[in-house]
Design a protein around this motif. Structure first.
Motif, PDB file in Angstrom:
ATOM      1  N   PHE B  47     -11.492  41.646 -83.879  1.00 31.46           N
ATOM      2  CA  PHE B  47     -10.820  42.199 -82.706  1.00 31.46           C
ATOM      3  C   PHE B  47      -9.501  42.808 -83.162  1.00 31.46           C
ATOM      4  N   THR B  48      -9.386  44.113 -83.033  1.00 32.64           N
ATOM      5  CA  THR B  48      -8.126  44.757 -83.432  1.00 32.64           C
ATOM      6  C   THR B  48      -7.333  45.116 -82.180  1.00 32.64           C
ATOM      7  N   LYS B  49      -6.000  44.920 -82.300  1.00 34.14           N
ATOM      8  CA  LYS B  49      -5.142  45.174 -81.142  1.00 34.14           C
ATOM      9  C   LYS B  49      -4.185  46.334 -81.382  1.00 34.14           C
ATOM     10  N   ARG B  50      -3.978  46.670 -82.641  1.00 36.73           N
ATOM     11  CA  ARG B  50      -3.000  47.698 -82.982  1.00 36.73           C
ATOM     12  C   ARG B  50      -3.239  48.984 -82.168  1.00 36.73           C
ATOM     13  N   ASN B  51      -2.146  49.494 -81.565  1.00 43.43           N
ATOM     14  CA  ASN B  51      -2.172  50.737 -80.780  1.00 43.43           C
ATOM     15  C   ASN B  51      -3.167  50.690 -79.613  1.00 43.43           C
ATOM     16  N   ARG B  52      -3.308  49.530 -79.042  1.00 43.69           N
ATOM     17  CA  ARG B  52      -4.206  49.438 -77.875  1.00 43.69           C
ATOM     18  C   ARG B  52      -3.437  48.932 -76.655  1.00 43.69           C
ATOM     19  N   PHE B  53      -3.846  49.434 -75.510  1.00 43.37           N
ATOM     20  CA  PHE B  53      -3.299  48.957 -74.244  1.00 43.37           C
ATOM     21  C   PHE B  53      -4.158  47.810 -73.745  1.00 43.37           C
ATOM     22  N   GLU B  54      -3.485  46.883 -73.117  1.00 45.22           N
ATOM     23  CA  GLU B  54      -4.211  45.761 -72.537  1.00 45.22           C
ATOM     24  C   GLU B  54      -3.804  45.669 -71.068  1.00 45.22           C
ATOM     25  N   LEU B  55      -4.748  45.730 -70.199  1.00 43.96           N
ATOM     26  CA  LEU B  55      -4.464  45.553 -68.776  1.00 43.96           C
ATOM     27  C   LEU B  55      -5.108  44.243 -68.333  1.00 43.96           C
ATOM     28  N   GLY B  56      -4.321  43.447 -67.603  1.00 42.47           N
ATOM     29  CA  GLY B  56      -4.875  42.141 -67.240  1.00 42.47           C
ATOM     30  C   GLY B  56      -4.449  41.692 -65.860  1.00 42.47           C
ATOM     31  N   ALA B  57      -5.154  40.701 -65.378  1.00 38.84           N
ATOM     32  CA  ALA B  57      -4.810  40.085 -64.099  1.00 38.84           C
ATOM     33  C   ALA B  57      -4.877  38.574 -64.273  1.00 38.84           C
ATOM     34  N   ASP B  58      -3.874  37.897 -63.716  1.00 41.37           N
ATOM     35  CA  ASP B  58      -3.809  36.440 -63.876  1.00 41.37           C
ATOM     36  C   ASP B  58      -3.645  35.772 -62.513  1.00 41.37           C
ATOM     37  N   PHE B  59      -4.108  34.571 -62.473  1.00 43.11           N
ATOM     38  CA  PHE B  59      -3.776  33.700 -61.351  1.00 43.11           C
ATOM     39  C   PHE B  59      -2.682  32.774 -61.875  1.00 43.11           C
ATOM     40  N   SER B  60      -1.540  32.763 -61.172  1.00 39.58           N
ATOM     41  CA  SER B  60      -0.396  31.994 -61.679  1.00 39.58           C
ATOM     42  C   SER B  60      -0.023  30.896 -60.688  1.00 39.58           C
ATOM     43  N   ILE B  61       0.389  29.804 -61.261  1.00 37.50           N
ATOM     44  CA  ILE B  61       0.839  28.694 -60.406  1.00 37.50           C
ATOM     45  C   ILE B  61       2.130  28.122 -61.000  1.00 37.50           C
ATOM     46  N   VAL B  62       3.100  27.901 -60.131  1.00 38.17           N
ATOM     47  CA  VAL B  62       4.337  27.264 -60.596  1.00 38.17           C
ATOM     48  C   VAL B  62       4.075  25.765 -60.577  1.00 38.17           C
ATOM     49  N   SER B  63       4.162  25.169 -61.744  1.00 36.62           N
ATOM     50  CA  SER B  63       3.614  23.812 -61.869  1.00 36.62           C
ATOM     51  C   SER B  63       4.652  22.698 -61.707  1.00 36.62           C
ATOM     52  N   ASN B  64       5.909  23.046 -61.647  1.00 34.02           N
ATOM     53  CA  ASN B  64       6.918  21.964 -61.673  1.00 34.02           C
ATOM     54  C   ASN B  64       7.680  21.842 -60.356  1.00 34.02           C
ATOM     55  N   GLN B  65       7.051  22.186 -59.259  1.00 34.52           N
ATOM     56  CA  GLN B  65       7.737  22.061 -57.970  1.00 34.52           C
ATOM     57  C   GLN B  65       7.234  20.816 -57.246  1.00 34.52           C
ATOM     58  N   THR B  66       8.181  19.988 -56.838  1.00 36.48           N
ATOM     59  CA  THR B  66       7.826  18.681 -56.272  1.00 36.48           C
ATOM     60  C   THR B  66       7.238  18.797 -54.863  1.00 36.48           C
ATOM     61  N   PHE B  67       7.787  19.710 -54.087  1.00 34.17           N
ATOM     62  CA  PHE B  67       7.433  19.688 -52.662  1.00 34.17           C
ATOM     63  C   PHE B  67       6.577  20.871 -52.190  1.00 34.17           C
ATOM     64  N   ILE B  68       6.377  21.826 -53.036  1.00 38.26           N
ATOM     65  CA  ILE B  68       5.531  22.965 -52.616  1.00 38.26           C
ATOM     66  C   ILE B  68       4.573  23.370 -53.740  1.00 38.26           C
ATOM     67  N   TYR B  69       3.555  24.048 -53.312  1.00 39.08           N
ATOM     68  CA  TYR B  69       2.668  24.719 -54.270  1.00 39.08           C
ATOM     69  C   TYR B  69       3.001  26.203 -54.178  1.00 39.08           C
ATOM     70  N   SER B  70       3.240  26.840 -55.321  1.00 47.06           N
ATOM     71  CA  SER B  70       3.468  28.296 -55.311  1.00 47.06           C
ATOM     72  C   SER B  70       2.352  28.971 -56.092  1.00 47.06           C
ATOM     73  N   TYR B  71       1.660  29.861 -55.443  1.00 50.30           N
ATOM     74  CA  TYR B  71       0.557  30.600 -56.084  1.00 50.30           C
ATOM     75  C   TYR B  71       0.911  32.081 -56.122  1.00 50.30           C
ATOM     76  N   LEU B  72       0.667  32.705 -57.247  1.00 50.16           N
ATOM     77  CA  LEU B  72       0.973  34.130 -57.362  1.00 50.16           C
ATOM     78  C   LEU B  72      -0.173  34.857 -58.066  1.00 50.16           C
ATOM     79  N   LEU B  73      -0.334  36.097 -57.700  1.00 49.36           N
ATOM     80  CA  LEU B  73      -1.266  36.951 -58.445  1.00 49.36           C
ATOM     81  C   LEU B  73      -0.427  37.829 -59.361  1.00 49.36           C
TER      82      LEU B  73
END
Lengths: 509, 248
Positions: B47-73
């Motif tokens: 797998f070569t990456k040199r001179n290549r664009f990478e487009l991605g999508a993630d599901f993100s979660i803030v994991s260190n919050q005591t009282f809420i869940y935060s979800y982000l795209l």
């Protein structure tokens, strides 16, 4: 009294004849309705009772057609063959159709060489061979001559196999081999390339690989090692021919002084994944490669590993050959039990493994499996097949076919085994010479004898997988630390310098 | 299992149960780096990456919050200018949900918790992929991966709902009205690490853990805007991202 007897005989003859004709009509009517399972025994009855050659031929043809339509291809081939063997002529109007059908059956289930050879024992005017069967006919005539080493005659037949015939790629392949034997490498190359381009479908992959291997060998002989390597690299890793390509390309690397590539390929061949594969020459090549690098300890190690690995084979192989000499079919079973029965081959496992990868074993196994499958189908046939005796006749035919396939294959494999024995003896002698010359201090002389080509190919560098190094290529390196990874096989390259010193040969790349 | 290069211990911990080989992809040439290895596998990079664009999508979660869940795209675009180095631009947008603990504290003990709700994030960062390697699964299938470290700057958008401010009958000041919800952006430093698993020559699955560290003004979240608390405080969002990307 005599005339009375004559009258009875004439009556019986006429009665039988009229029964046969009635049977034929009934069977033909059933065939029209595609009721093959009921038509076949009636055709067989007509065939048994036929009193004229024409009736017999009609019954044979009808029986063959119904058996083919019922999916009993080998059984059908028996009756088509009876007609074809009589040759063309006014008394045999079904010759062309039978030959055509045999060609068709052979495309689907290989009839086997011995069957086809018997088929064409009677001299036939080629113009009488029907269009569709011409490829089949000329190909097998060519192969028959090829086996007898009558290469000119073989070439004459094989060139008459026309493009479009299913046998054309195979014919081109053999023409390539003949051209190469005659030293005409240009013709050999074009014939092999035609074989590759015309071979279609997954079932042709083995032929394509063989053609690529032979192209590599042609360029190897021409000392065009770069091209040779490209064709060796065409053999896919999953193929049975892959290790052969790795082995032969090791010699090509040696001859262009790419000793680290030679040793890398041998590292693959000696991996535990292939411990039962038969490549004894790799130890000799490894030892002389180390010799070229003036690494004498490793030379001795390679030679001793050769002796260690193959010392047990000599006695066991000789004993096995002697035991099976009179019963080649038993030898076939031995190979089969090793290959599919999971039986431990003992000391001769590498030889059995090597034999189980040959065309001759493969063809026989295929024939036997197809015959077994037909026998199993026959056991489910209607009771009329048994009462008329048809089933007994077909079972007898299939059983003889299986025996002939095993026996023929066994004979050829015994011959291969004898050759392997001589080959090992020859290699064993070579190890003694290498050792002796080293002990006598004749290293310079020996190394001189191993002087390799001054080909321009030396300037090219190769990475793993027989690939040329390209400028600016992104590479990945994995160190070998004693653990073999399956994906790394074929990718190893050693990293050794020559220890020959200033007076020695060029530093290994 | 065999591994080499830095971060090996981390890798070893992550790879228990599968055969793995990893190597360090530093600046010096690979040929030099493996010059002392007697037998090497040398082959074109899977797998070569040199001179290549990478487009991605993630599901993100803030994991260190005591009282809420935060979800982000999260959407990200990365340009790999070498095999080891790349620049990433990313943007996330999401929402948060109160945890049961927060609701219980309010309902049973009238304790109103003050929360920093992450609504959006954006950043530009450098990625360094010092390790690439491969796993062999029990089935024999190989999976190539790389491990990257990430560092950069960005903005974190925090939503203030002021739902912790006492209003109405419960308040000491019945005329008090809580401030209107608002969002504030803060300059954020980002650091983290992750891995990509290359499932074919153009697609990868990836995970990363990133620390978003920012400073915020205490006054921004104050209920009493007339007498806001002075000074600043810091916040860390540990964000776990799972996603996929395509290379072009």
């Amino acid at each position: 009294m005599l005339s009375k007897l004559n009258q009875i005989l004439v009556f019986v003859f006429l009665a039988c004849s009229s029964i046969a004709v009635a049977d034929l009509r009934q069977a033909e009517a059933l065939m029209v309705k595609k009721d093959y399972m009921n038509a076949a025994p009636i055709f067989y009855q007509a065939y048994s009772l036929a009193r004229t050659q024409m009736e017999r031929s009609r019954a044979e043809l009808g029986l063959a057609r119904t058996l083919e339509a019922a999916g009993l291809e080998y059984s059908a081939s028996k009756y088509f063959s009876l007609i074809a063997r009589r040759g063309p002529g006014p008394g045999n109007p079904f010759f062309a159709e039978s030959l055509d059908a045999l060609g068709r059956i052979n495309d689907r289930v290989s009839l086997g060489r011995s069957h086809v050879v018997q088929l064409f024992q009677k001299e036939v005017d080629p113009s009488q061979v029907p269009g569709k069967a011409r490829g089949f006919y000329f190909y097998f005539k060519g192969i028959e001559a090829f086996d007898r080493k009558q290469y000119d005659k073989a070439q004459e037949f094989l060139t008459r196999v026309t493009a479009g015939s299913i046998d054309y790629p195979k014919a081109q392949f053999h023409l390539g081999v003949i051209a190469n034997l005659n030293g005409d490498s240009a013709r050999a190359v074009s014939a092999f390339e035609r074989a590759i381009s015309e071979a279609k479908g997954p079932e042709s992959s083995f032929l394509k690989e063989q053609a690529n291997l032979n192209l590599a060998r042609v360029y190897y002989e021409k000392k065009d090692f770069r091209k040779s390597m490209r064709y060796y690299a065409e053999i896919p890793r999953r193929s049975d021919n892959w290790l052969q390509a790795m082995f032969e390309s090791s010699w090509a690397f040696f001859l262009i002084q790419k000793f680290n590539n030679t040793l890398g390929n041998i590292h693959t061949l000696h991996s535990p994944f292939f411990e039962n594969r038969f490549f004894p020459e790799t130890y000799i090549l490894q030892s002389i490669t180390f010799l070229r690098l003036c690494r004498f300890t490793q030379v001795k190690k390679s030679l001793s590993e050769f002796r260690e690995r193959y010392k047990g084979i000599f006695r066991s192989l000789s004993q096995t050959i002697n035991e099976n000499q009179q019963e080649p079919a038993k030898f076939y079973s031995l190979v089969k039990n090793y290959r599919v029965g999971g039986r431990d081959g003992g000391d001769i496992a590498p030889i059995l493994d090597s034999l189980s990868r040959t065309d001759t074993y493969r063809d026989a196994s295929y024939t036997i499996a197809a015959a077994d499958s037909e026998t199993s189908k026959l056991s489910r046939a209607p009771s009329s097949w048994r009462s008329t005796g048809l089933i007994d006749e077909l079972n007898d035919f299939l059983s003889k076919k299986k025996f002939a396939a095993a026996n023929d294959s066994g004979k050829r494999m015994l011959n291969n085994a004898r050759n392997s024995y001589s080959y090992l003896q020859d290699l064993s002698n070579q190890t003694r010479f290498i050792n002796l010359d080293m002990q006598l201090g004749k290293i310079d002389k020996l190394r001189g004898e191993l002087n390799v080509t001054q080909s321009n190919d030396r300037t090219v560098n190769f990475i793993g997988g027989l690939q040329e190094l390209e400028v600016g290529q992104d590479l990945e390196y994995w160190p070998f630390e004693g653990e073999y990874w399956e994906d790394e096989l074929g990718g190893y390259v050693y990293n050794l310098d020559s220890k020959c010193g200033a007076s020695g040969s060029a530093k290994s790349k | 299992m065999k591994v080499s290069g830095p971060f090996v211990k981390f890798m070893v911990a992550a790879l228990v149960g599968s055969q793995c080989l990893a190597t360090y992809a530093g600046a010096e040439s690979q040929d030099d780096r493996f010059k002392d290895v007697e037998i090497r596998v040398i082959r074109p990079k899977y797998f070569t990456k040199r001179n290549r664009f990478e487009l991605g999508a993630d599901f993100s979660i803030v994991s260190n919050q005591t009282f809420i869940y935060s979800y982000l795209l999260t959407g990200n675009a990365t340009y790999h200018f070498t095999e080891a180095w790349a620049f990433e631009g990313a943007g996330s947008y999401g929402f948060s949900i109160d945890k049961a603990d927060k609701r219980d504290l309010d309902a049973k003990f009238s304790i109103k918790t003050e929360i920093l709700r992450t609504k959006y994030m954006m950043d530009g960062a450098l990625l360094w992929s010092p390790i690439y390697g491969k796993y062999q699964l029990a089935s024999g299938r190989l999976i190539y991966f790389d491990t990257f470290l990430i560092g950069g700057l960005g903005m974190s958008g925090v939503e203030y709902k002021y739902d912790n401010c006492d209003t109405g009958t419960n308040s000491n000041n019945p005329t008090y009205v809580a401030p209107s919800p608002q969002s504030k952006s803060y300059l954020t430093a980002i650091g983290g690490l992750g891995q990509r698993y290359f499932i074919n020559s153009s697609t990868s699955l990836k995970w990363s853990v990133r620390n978003h560290y920012f400073q915020y003004s205490k006054a921004d979240g104050a209920c009493d805007k007339a007498n806001p608390p002075q000074g600043t405080d810091t916040n860390q969002n540990i964000v776990i991202q799972l996603g996929a990307s395509k290379f072009f």
